[in-house]
Design a protein around this motif. Structure first.
Motif, PDB file in Angstrom:
ATOM      1  N   LEU A  13       0.818  -1.323  -0.113  1.00  0.00           N
ATOM      2  CA  LEU A  13      -0.076   0.087   0.048  1.00  0.00           C
ATOM      3  C   LEU A  13       0.853   1.093   0.197  1.00  0.00           C
ATOM      4  O   LEU A  13       0.619   2.196  -0.681  1.00  0.00           O
ATOM      5  N   ALA A  14       1.925   1.299   0.566  1.00  0.00           N
ATOM      6  CA  ALA A  14       2.939   2.236   0.548  1.00  0.00           C
ATOM      7  C   ALA A  14       3.373   2.751  -0.732  1.00  0.00           C
ATOM      8  O   ALA A  14       3.392   3.774  -1.160  1.00  0.00           O
ATOM      9  N   CYS A  17       0.819   4.266  -2.773  1.00  0.00           N
ATOM     10  CA  CYS A  17       0.600   5.720  -2.520  1.00  0.00           C
ATOM     11  C   CYS A  17       1.634   6.388  -3.500  1.00  0.00           C
ATOM     12  O   CYS A  17       1.352   7.613  -3.853  1.00  0.00           O
ATOM     13  N   HIS A  18       2.665   6.147  -3.676  1.00  0.00           N
ATOM     14  CA  HIS A  18       3.862   6.804  -4.616  1.00  0.00           C
ATOM     15  C   HIS A  18       3.699   6.718  -6.137  1.00  0.00           C
ATOM     16  O   HIS A  18       3.868   7.539  -6.653  1.00  0.00           O
ATOM     17  N   PRO A  20       0.563   4.836  -7.847  1.00  0.00           N
ATOM     18  CA  PRO A  20      -0.347   3.989  -7.920  1.00  0.00           C
ATOM     19  C   PRO A  20      -0.640   2.872  -9.210  1.00  0.00           C
ATOM     20  O   PRO A  20      -1.044   1.627  -8.866  1.00  0.00           O
ATOM     21  N   VAL A  48      -8.340   4.350  -7.146  1.00  0.00           N
ATOM     22  CA  VAL A  48      -7.555   5.403  -7.213  1.00  0.00           C
ATOM     23  C   VAL A  48      -8.003   6.760  -7.687  1.00  0.00           C
ATOM     24  O   VAL A  48      -8.467   6.741  -8.978  1.00  0.00           O
ATOM     25  N   LYS A  53      -5.027  13.045  -5.944  1.00  0.00           N
ATOM     26  CA  LYS A  53      -3.946  12.184  -5.423  1.00  0.00           C
ATOM     27  C   LYS A  53      -4.388  11.433  -4.422  1.00  0.00           C
ATOM     28  O   LYS A  53      -3.944  11.414  -3.196  1.00  0.00           O
ATOM     29  N   THR A  54      -5.513  10.489  -4.386  1.00  0.00           N
ATOM     30  CA  THR A  54      -6.101   9.909  -3.267  1.00  0.00           C
ATOM     31  C   THR A  54      -6.131   8.430  -3.534  1.00  0.00           C
ATOM     32  O   THR A  54      -6.184   8.082  -4.647  1.00  0.00           O
ATOM     33  N   ILE A  55      -6.041   7.536  -2.449  1.00  0.00           N
ATOM     34  CA  ILE A  55      -6.346   6.175  -2.448  1.00  0.00           C
ATOM     35  C   ILE A  55      -7.291   5.355  -1.439  1.00  0.00           C
ATOM     36  O   ILE A  55      -7.028   6.029  -0.326  1.00  0.00           O
ATOM     37  N   THR A  56      -8.310   5.061  -1.978  1.00  0.00           N
ATOM     38  CA  THR A  56      -9.452   4.519  -1.165  1.00  0.00           C
ATOM     39  C   THR A  56      -9.345   3.100  -1.098  1.00  0.00           C
ATOM     40  O   THR A  56      -9.433   2.363  -2.087  1.00  0.00           O
TER      41      THR A  56
END
Length: 64
Positions: A13-14, A17-18, A20, A48, A53-56
């Protein structure tokens, strides 16, 4: 979820975030919005959002 499975999912997941798109796989049709992460013991479905610039995280499944 056991700690080793949780740690692998957390690291994946990290990465997502960088980068996607590079760190995930398409979920269904490759529209760049619905993505998934698959590790040895977990599966996660992500939404995404490029504009903000979000990830749910929509779903996490532990694979014993």
């Amino acid at each position: 979820m056991p700690s080793d499975a949780g740690e692998a999912l957390t690291l994946a997941l990290a990465d997502a975030c960088h980068e996607p798109i590079a760190a995930t796989q398409p979920y269904g049709e490759d529209d760049g919005v619905m993505r998934m992460i698959v590790t040895d013991h977990a599966f996660a479905v992500l939404l995404v959002g490029e504009a903000f610039k979000t990830i749910t995280v929509l779903q996490v499944t532990y694979l014993p």
